[in-house]
Design an enzyme around this catalytic site. Structure first.
Site, PDB file in Angstrom:
ATOM      1  N   GLU A 103      51.525  55.039  66.780  1.00 32.70           N
ATOM      2  CA  GLU A 103      51.767  56.454  66.484  1.00 32.70           C
ATOM      3  C   GLU A 103      52.633  56.543  65.239  1.00 32.70           C
ATOM      4  O   GLU A 103      53.585  55.769  65.123  1.00 32.70           O
ATOM      5  CB  GLU A 103      52.473  57.140  67.649  1.00 32.70           C
ATOM      6  CG  GLU A 103      52.512  58.646  67.464  1.00 32.70           C
ATOM      7  CD  GLU A 103      53.201  59.384  68.621  1.00 32.70           C
ATOM      8  OE1 GLU A 103      53.700  58.735  69.545  1.00 32.70           O
ATOM      9  OE2 GLU A 103      53.248  60.612  68.544  1.00 32.70           O
ATOM     10  N   GLY A 140      62.794  55.103  69.526  1.00 34.15           N
ATOM     11  CA  GLY A 140      63.363  54.775  70.819  1.00 34.15           C
ATOM     12  C   GLY A 140      62.359  54.057  71.701  1.00 34.15           C
ATOM     13  O   GLY A 140      62.630  52.980  72.228  1.00 34.15           O
ATOM     14  N   MET A 185      57.788  54.146  73.020  1.00 33.47           N
ATOM     15  CA  MET A 185      56.432  54.635  72.760  1.00 33.47           C
ATOM     16  C   MET A 185      55.571  54.571  74.005  1.00 33.47           C
ATOM     17  O   MET A 185      55.548  53.554  74.699  1.00 33.47           O
ATOM     18  CB  MET A 185      55.842  53.798  71.616  1.00 33.47           C
ATOM     19  CG  MET A 185      54.418  54.152  71.269  1.00 33.47           C
ATOM     20  SD  MET A 185      54.295  55.852  70.629  1.00 33.47           S
ATOM     21  CE  MET A 185      52.619  56.244  71.124  1.00 33.47           C
ATOM     22  N   GLU A 186      54.841  55.660  74.229  1.00 34.36           N
ATOM     23  CA  GLU A 186      54.118  55.871  75.490  1.00 34.36           C
ATOM     24  C   GLU A 186      52.714  55.285  75.552  1.00 34.36           C
ATOM     25  O   GLU A 186      51.864  55.794  76.291  1.00 34.36           O
ATOM     26  CB  GLU A 186      54.026  57.385  75.742  1.00 34.36           C
ATOM     27  CG  GLU A 186      53.068  58.157  74.800  1.00 34.36           C
ATOM     28  CD  GLU A 186      53.711  58.773  73.562  1.00 34.36           C
ATOM     29  OE1 GLU A 186      54.759  58.261  73.115  1.00 34.36           O
ATOM     30  OE2 GLU A 186      53.156  59.751  73.040  1.00 34.36           O
ATOM     31  N   ASN A 187      52.397  54.197  74.844  1.00 33.75           N
ATOM     32  CA  ASN A 187      51.056  53.604  74.879  1.00 33.75           C
ATOM     33  C   ASN A 187      50.525  53.559  76.316  1.00 33.75           C
ATOM     34  O   ASN A 187      51.252  53.206  77.239  1.00 33.75           O
ATOM     35  CB  ASN A 187      51.106  52.172  74.345  1.00 33.75           C
ATOM     36  CG  ASN A 187      51.928  52.073  73.084  1.00 33.75           C
ATOM     37  OD1 ASN A 187      51.635  52.712  72.103  1.00 33.75           O
ATOM     38  ND2 ASN A 187      53.005  51.287  73.147  1.00 33.75           N
ATOM     39  N   HIS A 200      60.763  60.052  80.067  1.00 27.71           N
ATOM     40  CA  HIS A 200      60.018  60.726  78.998  1.00 27.71           C
ATOM     41  C   HIS A 200      58.695  60.007  78.719  1.00 27.71           C
ATOM     42  O   HIS A 200      57.634  60.629  78.710  1.00 27.71           O
ATOM     43  CB  HIS A 200      60.896  60.778  77.746  1.00 27.71           C
ATOM     44  CG  HIS A 200      60.235  61.369  76.534  1.00 27.71           C
ATOM     45  ND1 HIS A 200      60.532  62.635  76.071  1.00 27.71           N
ATOM     46  CD2 HIS A 200      59.306  60.872  75.690  1.00 27.71           C
ATOM     47  CE1 HIS A 200      59.809  62.879  74.993  1.00 27.71           C
ATOM     48  NE2 HIS A 200      59.054  61.821  74.729  1.00 27.71           N
ATOM     49  N   GLU A 201      58.773  58.723  78.488  1.00 21.71           N
ATOM     50  CA  GLU A 201      57.548  57.998  78.138  1.00 21.71           C
ATOM     51  C   GLU A 201      56.581  57.976  79.324  1.00 21.71           C
ATOM     52  O   GLU A 201      55.373  58.087  79.140  1.00 21.71           O
ATOM     53  CB  GLU A 201      57.868  56.567  77.668  1.00 21.71           C
ATOM     54  CG  GLU A 201      58.853  56.468  76.503  1.00 21.71           C
ATOM     55  CD  GLU A 201      58.559  57.356  75.303  1.00 21.71           C
ATOM     56  OE1 GLU A 201      57.387  57.755  75.116  1.00 21.71           O
ATOM     57  OE2 GLU A 201      59.501  57.676  74.556  1.00 21.71           O
ATOM     58  N   HIS A 257      54.694  61.252  79.545  1.00 18.71           N
ATOM     59  CA  HIS A 257      53.618  61.388  78.562  1.00 18.71           C
ATOM     60  C   HIS A 257      52.262  60.987  79.146  1.00 18.71           C
ATOM     61  O   HIS A 257      51.224  61.365  78.613  1.00 18.71           O
ATOM     62  CB  HIS A 257      53.885  60.492  77.342  1.00 18.71           C
ATOM     63  CG  HIS A 257      54.650  61.149  76.230  1.00 18.71           C
ATOM     64  ND1 HIS A 257      54.365  62.408  75.764  1.00 18.71           N
ATOM     65  CD2 HIS A 257      55.674  60.691  75.466  1.00 18.71           C
ATOM     66  CE1 HIS A 257      55.181  62.707  74.761  1.00 18.71           C
ATOM     67  NE2 HIS A 257      56.003  61.685  74.558  1.00 18.71           N
TER      68      HIS A 257
HETATM   69  N1  BES Z   1      55.802  59.335  70.963  1.00 16.66           N
HETATM   70  C1  BES Z   1      57.178  59.099  70.720  1.00 16.66           C
HETATM   71  C2  BES Z   1      57.439  57.872  69.894  1.00 16.66           C
HETATM   72  C3  BES Z   1      57.185  58.049  68.423  1.00 16.66           C
HETATM   73  C4  BES Z   1      58.011  58.816  67.681  1.00 16.66           C
HETATM   74  C5  BES Z   1      56.149  57.431  67.800  1.00 16.66           C
HETATM   75  C6  BES Z   1      57.770  58.955  66.318  1.00 16.66           C
HETATM   76  C7  BES Z   1      55.911  57.590  66.472  1.00 16.66           C
HETATM   77  C8  BES Z   1      56.734  58.344  65.711  1.00 16.66           C
HETATM   78  C9  BES Z   1      57.948  58.938  72.020  1.00 16.66           C
HETATM   79  O1  BES Z   1      57.395  59.566  73.111  1.00 16.66           O
HETATM   80  C10 BES Z   1      59.280  59.580  71.798  1.00 16.66           C
HETATM   81  O2  BES Z   1      59.327  60.758  71.670  1.00 16.66           O
HETATM   82  N2  BES Z   1      60.330  58.780  71.722  1.00 16.66           N
HETATM   83  C11 BES Z   1      61.646  59.233  71.413  1.00 16.66           C
HETATM   84  C12 BES Z   1      62.532  59.223  72.602  1.00 16.66           C
HETATM   85  C13 BES Z   1      62.304  60.395  73.491  1.00 16.66           C
HETATM   86  C14 BES Z   1      63.075  60.258  74.773  1.00 16.66           C
HETATM   87  C15 BES Z   1      62.680  61.698  72.845  1.00 16.66           C
HETATM   88  C16 BES Z   1      62.201  58.289  70.376  1.00 16.66           C
HETATM   89  O3  BES Z   1      61.572  57.270  70.135  1.00 16.66           O
HETATM   90  O4  BES Z   1      63.228  58.595  69.811  1.00 16.66           O
HETATM   91 ZN    ZN Z   2      57.688  61.597  73.276  1.00 17.63          ZN
END
Ligand code: BES
Ligand code: ZN
Length: 882
Positions: free
Chosen positions: A128, A268, A270-272, A304-305, A308
């Site tokens: 992502e 942080g 990733m929800e693969n 969170h993940e 998703h």
């Molecule tokens: N889908 C995102 C990870 C992501 C963020 C991928 C930006 C590519 C670009 C994941 O679900 C996410 O939101 N992660 C957050 C933490 C969350 C608890 C808010 C993060 O990585 O900071």
């Molecule tokens: Zn997210």
């Protein structure tokens, strides 16, 4: 690196692909510097698409080795490597066909940490938003969903573990020192949810029985030797799975759920699908190495993940403009989960603090954009606090408008109607409208208009008519590309508090819709008249922070103090106290800047200490009440001509006044809140530790003896207590022998623990004052620092820029120059992280003229440099626009 001339992507240009992708078969032959990827893509032309339309595939940093259609090599005149992508023509008009593409990539050279990369002997992926195109040529967009079968071939010795999404369907020895695993993910998914992990890791295993009785294997992979630190993450996962069943009726949909913790990760987590990849700092925890905040964060991010899986994976985004559809909603779900697991008011207050200190400045500065943007240059730069946290607040407001049951009904309809789809924010809103009959047309402006609404309030009490008239006005400041804004539908929960602290319920309210205590503000200005009010009440506005707005209400201090004492809504209570402190800090800062005396208002200390002393309140909440607005909060509130020195000084004076007024109380709390017995990470125990730490910090403010803190440091039996004492020591007694002793001890004690040393770096990066820059430069030479690891960079350089207002904004501008040099260098390796760090200077225009000019020239120097990444260029250009 993406250095091509950037072309914006526009929402209005969206159209579906000409080809429908049916299945994907991928084979990876892993090699440290040379990995071969063969992909077999089964396509057919979409009905209605032109018979001669070519197939467009995205690609980035790929070496093309072979290209064939139905087994026949594609003649060179039939394909074109257009920029970084691939365009293939002469494809069958009707029949389905299989395209095979072989590419070669270099995982070791991949310092961007996007696509397939190898660090510390582990191969992992981050796809992502647009990382899959760095693995193979592909229609790399979220509305292209397919079933994937993935074959991984690796060395048995170095990669005993070969993981991908879905279920393992085959594993075999290839006899030549290599082995092979085949994974199949039965759920159609977009490419951004693809994942592969290979290497040698340890695993902890558990299982979960779903509501319908299916058994799901749970596995968390961590570095060898760290198995003992994955228990809390596992526990959080199981609680998340149960919660989603109970609260939203959502069950997990595969037989296995895996999480892998890696140490080099931009974000942080990733929800693969079926194979989440986490930054290891958000998995690993034990009492000796993790603070209570770490535990809380781990629980939230694991949830969170996991959430998703339904909001993002089963139902995904049609295009990246819809990002908040999955992120805002999932943050909302995560917040509700945390509120159910811990103290709801404390969780809510922390959200409000985060929103105000991060999203409000974004919304009020040069990077402001709507929750649903209409154009972007680089999508990585739109994973913002506006898309996440304001997006979360918008979903929360929907729940406020239609009620908890209405929200559940709307979500049920959303899952029923759109499962398996790639949808838009309109599709999402329509579900709530159809499920409840509430018209959300005006409300939908929350997605489209950027900027934080300002609610102006005036009230008038008429003793003879026994009415209270409350006039609420709304306006949204102009933001880049948006000058005229329309009035929105804003739910403002409002209470009336009588002189004795009792809640007053009006006989009736006219002037607009009111449901429960929610006033529905829908016009630019609206007067609500409350009837049957026996005496003049205090108006408590925006209870529970029901709308993400600023409130401008010239309310007497005595009324605010009354609300702080008596509100039944704990969030509004806290907010009244916090607002008093903020107001005082702004006045004091202005006075100091004008070289006038600044004295701390006694009311503020009295109000805050009353919270601290109230044993009917939970310790965590009392600790929050004692937490003064940060220097950054004060700067935001001042809004212009900010002198960080004056703000710092004002905060010191107020804190010292509170410390003095609360001397005996703090001594008692420091003693009573001491941890006894075994460590437990639960919210109540964490709250006691938080209250103790803040009591110690106030005590330190009026003492010139660091020894008690050094003693507290030595006696600490949790990381929260240990780092708490260390932070107070280094901020209050920097460069004293006691502080140096504790710092040296910490460095030695955690020499082999990079994640713990990050706390050590951050604590020192935040020490206020001119010397900060040299200190940071010195720490960069520490053997534990590594500018290639995002966690280290964020802990030291990121913390310096984001949480040291006086040190970073030193008047001679040298810290800006240092930062510019650092970012220019890092941009060559990791543009994504660089652009993210750049945003911490986004409010530079609110600084006083000298600092503002110096900051601007540092940013201009970046903008003028050659070979900037698209990520960084986008951010600096927008920052310099006016
Ligand atoms: N889908 C995102 C990870 C992501 C963020 C991928 C930006 C590519 C670009 C994941 O679900 C996410 O939101 N992660 C957050 C933490 C969350 C608890 C808010 C993060 O990585 O900071
Ligand atoms: Zn997210």
């Amino acid at each position: 690196m993406k250095t091509d001339t950037p072309q914006p992507v526009y929402l209005k240009d969206y159209r579906p692909t000409d080809f429908v992708l049916e299945t994907v078969a991928l084979t990876f032959e892993l090699g440290e510097t040379e990995t071969t990827v063969t992909s077999q893509l089964r396509f057919h032309r979409r009905p209605g698409a032109a018979a001669d339309a070519p197939l467009h595939l995205d690609g980035d940093a790929l070496t093309l080795v072979e290209l064939a259609v139905d087994g026949e090599p594609v003649a060179s005149e039939r394909y074109q490597q257009s920029g970084p992508g691939l365009v293939i023509s002469g494809l069958p008009a009707e029949a389905a066909f299989t395209l095979s593409v072989t590419t070669r990539i270099n995982p070791t050279a991949n310092t961007q940490l996007l696509g397939l990369y190898r660090t510390n002997g582990i191969y992992s992926t981050q796809c992502e938003a647009e990382g899959f195109r760095r693995i193979t040529f592909f229609p790399d967009r979220p509305d292209v969903l397919a079933v994937y079968t993935v074959t991984i071939i690796g060395c048995k010795k170095t990669e005993p573990l070969l993981l991908s999404n879905g279920n393992l369907i085959e594993k075999k020895d290839l006899g030549d020192g290599r082995h092979m695993a085949v994974w199949n993910d039965p759920h159609p998914k977009p490419s951004y949810l693809f994942a592969l992990v290979a290497g040698d890791l340890a695993v902890i295993e558990d299982h979960f029985v779903t509501a319908s009785g299916r058994n799901v294997k749970l596995e968390i992979y961590v570095e060898h030797g760290k198995e003992g630190r994955a228990g809390y993450a596992m526990d959080s996962l199981k609680r998340s799975m149960r919660w989603d069943e109970e609260r939203f009726g959502r069950e997990y949909d595969l037989d296995i759920f895996m999480i892998v913790a890696v140490s080099d990760f931009n974000m942080g987590a990733m929800e693969n699908k079926g194979l989440n990849v986490f930054n290891d700092r958000l998995i690993l925890a034990d009492p000796q190495t993790a603070t209570d905040d770490d535990y809380e964060r781990i629980e939230a991010v694991v949830a969170h993940e996991y959430f998703h899986n339904w909001t993002g994976n089963r139902i995904t985004c049609r295009d990246w403009f819809q990002l908040s559809l999955k992120e805002g909603l999932t943050v909302y779900r995560e917040h509700e989960f945390s509120a159910d697991q811990r103290s709801r008011p404390v969780i809510r207050i922390n959200e409000v603090r985060f929103l105000r200190s991060n999203q409000f400045p974004e919304d009020g500065g040069p990077l402001a954009h709507p929750v649903r943007p209409t154009q972007y240059l680089e999508i990585d730069n739109f994973y913002t606090t506006t898309v996440y946290e304001k997006g979360c607040e918008v979903s929360r407001m929907i729940a406020t408008l239609i009620g908890r049951d209405g929200f559940r009904k709307g979500m049920d309809l959303y899952f029923e109607r759109h499962d398996g789809g790639a949808v838009t924010i309109e599709d999402y809103l329509k579900c709530f409208e159809d499920a409840t009959g509430r018209d959300l047309t005006q409300f939908s402006l929350w997605y489209h208009q950027a900027g934080t609404p300002v609610i102006t309030a005036t009230s008038q009490y008429d003793p003879s008519a026994k009415t209270l008239s409350l006039t609420l006005g709304q306006s949204i400041p102009p933001t880049p590309g948006q000058t005229d804004k329309k009035p929105m539908h804003i739910p403002i929960r409002t209470g009336l508090i009588g002189a004795n602290g009792e809640e007053i319920e009006p006989v009736s309210v006219s002037g607009g819709e009111r449901t429960g205590d929610v006033l529905h503000l829908t016009r630019a200005s609206q007067t609500f008249v409350f009837e049957g009010i026996a005496s003049k009440p205090a108006v408590s506005l925006n209870r529970d922070f029901s709308a993400p707005v600023r409130v401008s209400y010239d309310q007497p201090v005595a009324e605010r103090a009354l609300i702080a004492r008596s509100e039944t809504d704990p969030v509004a209570r806290w907010d009244a106290a916090n607002g008093l402190a903020l107001q005082a800090l702004c006045q004091m800062s202005r006075a100091l800047q004008a070289e006038e005396a600044a004295e701390a208002d006694e009311t503020v200390a009295r109000v805050l200490l009353a919270f601290a002393a109230d044993e009917t309140l939970e310790p965590d909440y009392r600790a929050l009440a004692l937490t003064l607005p940060s220097e950054t909060d004060v700067a935001r509130e001042l809004g212009e001509n900010v002198d960080p020195e004056a703000v710092h000084e004002a905060r010191q004076i107020l804190a010292a006044a509170i410390a003095k007024a609360g001397g005996t109380l703090f001594a008692r709390l420091a003693d009573e809140m001491r941890d006894t017995g075994a460590f437990s990470p639960d919210a109540a125990s964490a709250g006691r530790r938080a209250l103790r730490n803040i009591a110690l910090s106030y005590q330190a403010r009026i003492s010139d003896d660091p020894e008690p803190l050094l003693a507290a440091y030595k006696q600490a039996n949790s990381m929260t207590a240990l780092i708490g004492a260390l932070r107070i020591l280094v901020s209050g007694f920097a460069d004293t022998p006691a502080a140096s002793e504790a710092l040296a001890d910490f460095r030695t004690r955690f020499a082999g623990e990079p994640l713990v040393l990050d706390k050590w770096f951050s604590a020192q990066a935040a020490i206020a004052g001119e010397e900060a820059l040299e200190r940071v430069k010195g720490l960069m030479r520490d053997a534990a620092f590594n500018s290639g690891n995002p966690n280290r960079v964020r802990a030291l350089i990121g913390a310096f820029a984001a949480s040291n207002p006086t040190g970073f904004n030193r008047a001679d501008g040298l810290a800006y120059d240092f930062y510019a040099d650092f970012l220019l260098d890092m941009d060559k390796r990791n543009p994504n992280l660089t652009a993210r760090l750049m945003t911490s200077m986004r409010s530079f225009e609110t600084l006083e003229p000298i600092r503002r000019a110096r900051a601007r020239s540092a940013i201009e120097r970046i903008a003028e440099a050659d070979g900037l990444s698209r990520n960084l260029r986008d951010i600096v250009n927008r920052m310099l626009k006016n």
